[in-house]
Scaffold this active site. Structure first.
Site, PDB file in Angstrom:
ATOM      1  N   LYS A 111       2.365   6.020  11.061  1.00 18.76           N
ATOM      2  CA  LYS A 111       3.521   5.126  11.069  1.00 18.76           C
ATOM      3  C   LYS A 111       4.426   5.411  12.258  1.00 18.76           C
ATOM      4  O   LYS A 111       5.080   4.508  12.780  1.00 18.76           O
ATOM      5  CB  LYS A 111       4.307   5.243   9.753  1.00 18.76           C
ATOM      6  CG  LYS A 111       3.571   4.581   8.607  1.00 18.76           C
ATOM      7  CD  LYS A 111       4.486   4.249   7.447  1.00 18.76           C
ATOM      8  CE  LYS A 111       3.698   3.530   6.364  1.00 18.76           C
ATOM      9  NZ  LYS A 111       4.477   3.333   5.136  1.00 18.76           N
ATOM     10  N   LYS A 191      -8.862   0.436   7.791  1.00 19.25           N
ATOM     11  CA  LYS A 191      -8.491   0.263   6.402  1.00 19.25           C
ATOM     12  C   LYS A 191      -7.822  -1.107   6.232  1.00 19.25           C
ATOM     13  O   LYS A 191      -7.055  -1.531   7.096  1.00 19.25           O
ATOM     14  CB  LYS A 191      -7.479   1.383   6.074  1.00 19.25           C
ATOM     15  CG  LYS A 191      -7.006   1.435   4.653  1.00 19.25           C
ATOM     16  CD  LYS A 191      -5.935   2.508   4.496  1.00 19.25           C
ATOM     17  CE  LYS A 191      -4.745   1.935   3.757  1.00 19.25           C
ATOM     18  NZ  LYS A 191      -3.638   2.853   3.589  1.00 19.25           N
ATOM     19  N   LYS A 194      -1.886  -4.869   5.393  1.00 20.14           N
ATOM     20  CA  LYS A 194      -1.031  -6.003   5.705  1.00 20.14           C
ATOM     21  C   LYS A 194      -0.619  -5.950   7.168  1.00 20.14           C
ATOM     22  O   LYS A 194      -0.666  -6.943   7.882  1.00 20.14           O
ATOM     23  CB  LYS A 194       0.201  -5.929   4.790  1.00 20.14           C
ATOM     24  CG  LYS A 194       1.261  -6.960   5.069  1.00 20.14           C
ATOM     25  CD  LYS A 194       1.384  -7.948   3.929  1.00 20.14           C
ATOM     26  CE  LYS A 194       2.050  -9.244   4.354  1.00 20.14           C
ATOM     27  NZ  LYS A 194       3.495  -9.117   4.540  1.00 20.14           N
TER      28      LYS A 194
END
Ligand code: TRP
Length: 326
Positions: A111, A191, A194
């Protein structure tokens, strides 16, 4: 009864990866365990999100959990921010969590790369809040996808550190893996997510689902129809494993390896099975969309039951911390 906690972010759209990796398993577990299923809104604010849409997304996420078969009679379904002890316990856990441990979390590293201009304390403390979610209810089991196992391990370490410093209050939670295969996105590479926009949403129109499946990456070495394929490296086959019966799997395995079945045929079979499983969920979801009051009630009931447990745990925690009780 053994207690389970699990959480899901209100990212707006729930995809096949979330469904197969977590929610579908929750529906089974709800029958045997004392469960808390939580929409983790405070986790979601650690990255940029559309504030105007947030309420809608939170409700929509709860709605999908219900549509997938979670029942408020059998499990507590709640929103994280409705029970304020989550963040309170997270603060306390901050003081027993080594910075080195959170810095090495894969999700934090990922992230931090995705959101270079906003690497904030919340992003780093994310797994600490997750530990608080779980331990606030003294849950011993946490059904999650494989990508969350590292966070559960950290929760165990936080429990251990807290217990040894202040007194044995918390269990050391174990992950429960669904056993379902890990589904990649339609790019066949990363993976399903969204953010990466490689997902198939469980509320998507049939035509959109088919379009995404039709164009999804398969075994990249199978260039022409007559080339034999290898199901082991094909993400479509992996998704089949999550949605199709054994005899179908065998047919496809043989047909693919011998080039008797082309990728499009294989995808058509998959589409049928995905559709058969998702259609009732979507129908239930559409019905629930007309009854937001019901969803709000379910969440209220969940928060109220969870508040009771949370208050008990926090009383113990404050006591062992040596705080002055007002
Ligand atoms: N981090 C989890 C995810 O991204 C969501 C989550 C938050 C969670 N708190 C939790 C999962 C506690 C299990 C237990 O999927």
């Amino acid at each position: 009864m053994k207690r389970i906690f699990s959480g899901i972010q209100p990212t707006g759209e729930i995809h096949l990866g979330n469904y197969v990796g977590a929610i579908r398993n929750w529906v089974y577990l709800m029958e045997e365990y004392d469960c808390v299923f939580c929409v983790v809104d405070y986790h979601a604010i650690t990255v940029e999100y559309p504030v105007q849409e947030f309420k809608k997304r939170i409700i929509e996420t709860a709605l999908i959990l219900l549509a997938c078969g979670l029942s408020p009679e059998k499990a507590n379904i709640m929103v994280q921010s409705h029970v304020q002890e989550h963040t309170e316990l997270a603060w306390i856990f901050n003081s027993v969590t080594p910075i080195g441990e959170v810095e090495r979390m894969t999700q934090f590293k990922d992230k931090s790369k995705q959101h270079r201009s906003n690497i904030n304390m919340g992003l780093m403390g994310y797994p600490v809040l997750q530990a608080a979610d779980i331990l606030l209810y003294k849950a011993g089991y946490v059904p999650v996808g494989e990508d969350q196992v590292q966070h559960i391990e950290l929760s165990r370490e936080i429990a251990r550190k807290f217990n040894s410093r202040f007194g044995a209050i918390f269990p050391e939670p174990q992950p429960i893996l669904s056993g379902a295969p890990k589904i990649l996105g339609v790019d066949g590479e990363s993976k399903m997510s969204k953010t990466l926009n490689n997902y198939i949403g469980i509320m998507e129109e049939e035509s959109a689902v088919w379009e995404k499946l039709r164009t999804a990456v398969t075994d990249v070495n199978r260039v022409r129809r007559k080339d034999p394929g290898n199901p082991e490296i094909c993400n479509i086959y992996t998704i089949h494993r999550a949605f199709s019966e054994n005899d179908t799997l065998l047919t496809i395995d043989h047909g693919c390896r011998s080039a008797d079945i082309g990728c499009i045929d294989c995808k058509k079979m998959l589409f049928e099975n995905v559709r058969a499983e998702l259609n009732p969920i979507r129908e239930k979801a559409f019905a629930l969309q007309k009854d937001t009051d019901y969803i709000i009630d379910v969440l209220k009931q969940g928060a109220s039951a969870c508040s009771k447990i949370a208050k008990e745990t926090m009383a113990e925690v404050r006591n062992v911390l040596g705080l002055l009780i007002p």
